[in-house]
Design a protein around this motif. Structure first.
Motif, PDB file in Angstrom:
ATOM      1  N   SER A 127       0.731  -1.156  -0.082  1.00  0.00           N
ATOM      2  CA  SER A 127       0.057   0.061  -0.081  1.00  0.00           C
ATOM      3  C   SER A 127       0.657   1.376   0.011  1.00  0.00           C
ATOM      4  O   SER A 127       0.588   2.347  -0.754  1.00  0.00           O
ATOM      5  N   GLU A 128       1.922   1.335   0.874  1.00  0.00           N
ATOM      6  CA  GLU A 128       2.494   2.635   0.969  1.00  0.00           C
ATOM      7  C   GLU A 128       3.431   2.841  -0.375  1.00  0.00           C
ATOM      8  O   GLU A 128       3.239   4.120  -0.907  1.00  0.00           O
ATOM      9  N   PRO A 129       4.141   1.830  -0.991  1.00  0.00           N
ATOM     10  CA  PRO A 129       4.798   2.402  -2.044  1.00  0.00           C
ATOM     11  C   PRO A 129       3.914   2.817  -3.324  1.00  0.00           C
ATOM     12  O   PRO A 129       3.950   3.619  -3.909  1.00  0.00           O
ATOM     13  N   VAL A 130       2.732   2.129  -3.454  1.00  0.00           N
ATOM     14  CA  VAL A 130       1.671   2.264  -4.496  1.00  0.00           C
ATOM     15  C   VAL A 130       1.110   3.568  -4.058  1.00  0.00           C
ATOM     16  O   VAL A 130       0.800   4.394  -5.168  1.00  0.00           O
ATOM     17  N   ALA A 131       0.742   3.894  -3.009  1.00  0.00           N
ATOM     18  CA  ALA A 131       0.212   5.134  -2.733  1.00  0.00           C
ATOM     19  C   ALA A 131       1.040   6.469  -2.941  1.00  0.00           C
ATOM     20  O   ALA A 131       0.591   7.145  -3.541  1.00  0.00           O
ATOM     21  N   GLU A 132       2.227   6.250  -2.888  1.00  0.00           N
ATOM     22  CA  GLU A 132       3.236   7.389  -3.113  1.00  0.00           C
ATOM     23  C   GLU A 132       3.340   7.570  -4.641  1.00  0.00           C
ATOM     24  O   GLU A 132       3.182   8.654  -5.208  1.00  0.00           O
ATOM     25  N   LEU A 167      -6.974   5.709   0.499  1.00  0.00           N
ATOM     26  CA  LEU A 167      -7.717   4.417   0.782  1.00  0.00           C
ATOM     27  C   LEU A 167      -6.619   3.546   1.149  1.00  0.00           C
ATOM     28  O   LEU A 167      -6.676   2.761   2.219  1.00  0.00           O
ATOM     29  N   LEU A 168      -5.594   3.172   0.128  1.00  0.00           N
ATOM     30  CA  LEU A 168      -4.552   2.351   0.387  1.00  0.00           C
ATOM     31  C   LEU A 168      -3.747   2.625   1.802  1.00  0.00           C
ATOM     32  O   LEU A 168      -3.402   1.684   2.596  1.00  0.00           O
ATOM     33  N   ARG A 169      -3.634   3.973   2.151  1.00  0.00           N
ATOM     34  CA  ARG A 169      -2.819   4.247   3.305  1.00  0.00           C
ATOM     35  C   ARG A 169      -3.473   3.828   4.448  1.00  0.00           C
ATOM     36  O   ARG A 169      -2.861   3.737   5.678  1.00  0.00           O
ATOM     37  N   ASP A 170      -4.911   4.094   4.354  1.00  0.00           N
ATOM     38  CA  ASP A 170      -5.865   3.816   5.534  1.00  0.00           C
ATOM     39  C   ASP A 170      -5.674   2.167   5.962  1.00  0.00           C
ATOM     40  O   ASP A 170      -5.461   1.950   7.008  1.00  0.00           O
ATOM     41  N   GLY A 171      -5.862   1.579   4.835  1.00  0.00           N
ATOM     42  CA  GLY A 171      -5.379   0.029   5.180  1.00  0.00           C
ATOM     43  C   GLY A 171      -6.598  -0.834   5.852  1.00  0.00           C
ATOM     44  O   GLY A 171      -6.389  -2.122   5.725  1.00  0.00           O
ATOM     45  N   SER A 172      -7.715  -0.114   6.112  1.00  0.00           N
ATOM     46  CA  SER A 172      -9.091  -1.029   6.412  1.00  0.00           C
ATOM     47  C   SER A 172      -9.610  -1.781   5.434  1.00  0.00           C
ATOM     48  O   SER A 172      -9.397  -1.682   4.343  1.00  0.00           O
ATOM     49  N   ALA A 203     -12.167  -2.322  -0.017  1.00  0.00           N
ATOM     50  CA  ALA A 203     -13.149  -2.426  -0.731  1.00  0.00           C
ATOM     51  C   ALA A 203     -13.468  -1.455  -1.797  1.00  0.00           C
ATOM     52  O   ALA A 203     -13.878  -1.611  -2.896  1.00  0.00           O
ATOM     53  N   HIS A 204     -13.353  -0.311  -1.302  1.00  0.00           N
ATOM     54  CA  HIS A 204     -13.548   1.097  -2.267  1.00  0.00           C
ATOM     55  C   HIS A 204     -12.448   1.093  -3.399  1.00  0.00           C
ATOM     56  O   HIS A 204     -12.705   1.443  -4.679  1.00  0.00           O
ATOM     57  N   VAL A 205     -11.311   0.790  -3.142  1.00  0.00           N
ATOM     58  CA  VAL A 205     -10.332   0.537  -3.882  1.00  0.00           C
ATOM     59  C   VAL A 205     -10.627  -0.632  -5.068  1.00  0.00           C
ATOM     60  O   VAL A 205     -10.514  -0.549  -6.239  1.00  0.00           O
TER      61      VAL A 205
END
Lengths: 363, 363
Positions: free
Chosen positions: A237-242, B257-262, B267-269
């Motif tokens: 998630s972190e690298p993709v979010a960046e 949303l990816l950073r949120d991680g829940s 599901a939104h992604v």
């Protein structure tokens, strides 16, 4: 009998596209392959395809040389723990598209990391499942290997031998570096492709009728399976979010510059296009070297059997090696343009040969 | 002598890729073509390619049936005014990728809009200039026509006849609707492709070495000429800005949303990926109808002349019609996989024929 120097007895956990393709490749090299999958139909199909035998439910009589965990990123660590408890193999690897998270989770669960080398073969298809598997899926592809500090040399050797036996090129890489790299060249572009394709859900028929090859290429990977991809994106998630934030910022800035409308603003948008040129040019060519420039010889072809054979026969007679081919169909017409890529010095020879035999080749 | 029902005498202003391709197509239909370009080298090349004769500098003796203004969007109106002052033709059209701005500017400059029908052939190549021109560039492609309210029926007829003579399918569309449509299916995706490619300028060699077909497809059009594209984007700024903002928002939301991680966030992604699936599926197939699903038969091919000919010959013997072909090169190896797309019912027949002749076709 397995060929020398490759793992002779391999367990594959997960008979999807990648697991079954590895199994097929190892069978071809003479290895004994045992298969398991929690989905019975997938397992049965892999066995029928000749990928190996079903692993007996009970404990293995003797640990295999290597177990390949071909399961989604979030399942790697628990699958490793379970496999090690059952004593499935002497050495373990996985094939997930992310590396840092599974390694961290495996450490947390108390897996034996001295016999685990994480792996990621850079190969895939838009289709998934064992039916899409191919024994040559990994031929010439990079296969990233991330060994934890605890890993024994013989574990690294066994997984390296697996990658080589599948025809891939092993690339040793740090897990975090791997994850940032694939965010840039795979995971990020995947979400961007989906976002462009998502716009088309609101397009009217006029707009869709004006769609050309450009938007088709940009959105091709948007056709992939969301269930598979949400697992990959969540685990990286972190690298993709960046990457997504950087692209989103560039696009938002471009939008406001276009609205501004001044010449200076246009120059800034042009700068983004120039950076796009520069980035695109950095992607290595298909053969792994520098991007080669081929000459394209276009030939009009009637859409009927036999025509392509005769064209390629003519190329063979002219002694021209074909580097790539593509068919550009003319929508709504039974006609197409065959684009034949050849070395620049061979283009004119091929064009003349084809013209001499009656095909229409624009000059 | 020109064929019946097509403009017999055509002036082409601007001998780039599109102008020269139109000239070649019209010459093939027997029309007399006069060429002009402010770049003397480009004009000379177009003449040498057989696209027509250079237009004499002085006033034309007699107006041509039709003048095609193949110039950038921002130059259309002034070029039209100049051409009309010189009495170049009875009817005028252009080929710019945007339609509202040139029409508004032409009205503002006091051009005679009763004899102008704006046009946009949806065809192009990554290469530009007269050398890349092809007389079959427009075969089966849509050709958008935007007639201002003042346009005489005979002007619409002449421009429609030009599009048909080039092998294209004329599509009547409102200028604003056209511009919103191409922002969605062409101009917007172009900037997005550039933004993804621009990220690669900061990629290290490890990342570039892990690049696969996905990022290659997404960034293919990022290799296009920025000078050409900045003109198009600037002339269609508002609709393009809207598309870019929508994509930027989707990407920024996906990032957070990816950073949120829940699980809810994931599901939104996943929903964005599903919308991507849906949008991608709406793009019509290459033949202009619904997207057809072909079966892909993969064949291992040694990289040497003659092999492709024999494969296609075998397909011909099996009576199998080939819908599409692609070569998947194995980087670093003199081997490739030929992917042959055929109707699903013909796949097994082709695979068997090829296997019987000794090629390796995975089951």
């Amino acid at each position: 009998m397995a060929e020398e120097g490759i793992p002779g007895r391999v367990v594959v956990v997960g008979t999807g596209l990648i697991g079954t393709s590895i199994a097929l490749a190892m069978r071809k090299r003479g290895a004994e392959v045992l298969l398991t999958d929690r989905d019975a139909a997938s397992l049965r199909m892999a066995v029928e395809l000749g990928a190996g035998q079903a692993l007996p439910d009970g404990a293995a009589e003797e640990p295999a040389d290597l177990a390949v965990l071909a399961v989604p990123p979030a399942a790697v660590a628990v699958t490793l723990l379970d496999a090690q408890k059952r004593g499935l193999a002497k050495v373990y690897t996985d094939v997930a598209s992310v590396k840092a998270l599974p390694l961290a989770q495996a450490a947390q669960l108390g897996c034996d990391l001295s016999v685990f080398v994480a792996g990621h073969p850079l190969a895939g298809r838009e289709r998934s499942g064992p039916a899409a598997a191919q024994d040559d899926l990994f031929l010439g592809r990079p296969w990233a290997l991330c060994a934890p500090p605890e890993a024994k040399p013989e574990a690294v050797e066994a997984v390296t031998a697996l990658a080589r036996a599948c025809g891939a090129e092993p690339v040793t890489v740090d897990a975090e570096e791997h994850d940032r790299a694939v965010a840039l060249v795979s995971h990020g572009p995947h979400v961007v492709s989906a976002a462009v394709a998502a716009r088309l859900t609101v397009a009217d028929d006029v707009a869709l009728g004006l769609a050309g090859q450009g938007v088709r290429d940009v959105t091709r990977i948007a056709a992939s399976d969301p269930r598979l991809w949400i697992g990959i994106l969540s685990a990286n998630s972190e690298p993709v979010a960046e990457v997504l934030e950087a692209v989103a910022t560039d696009l938002a800035v471009a939008a406001s510059l276009l609205r501004d409308g001044s010449e200076g603003a246009a120059a800034h948008v042009a700068d983004l296009l120039l950076r796009g040129n520069a980035g695109r040019a950095r992607i290595p060519g298909k053969h792994g070297g520098d991007q080669k420039t081929y000459a394209v010889v276009p030939v009009m072809i009637p859409d009927r059997p036999g025509e392509l054979a005769m064209i390629f026969q003519a190329a063979g007679i002219a002694g021209v090696n074909i580097e790539d081919v593509a068919i550009e169909h003319s929508p709504g017409r039974p006609l197409g343009v065959l684009e034949i890529s050849v070395k620049p010095e061979a283009a004119e020879r091929l064009a003349e040969e084809l013209r001499a035999r009656g095909w229409s080749v624009p000059g």
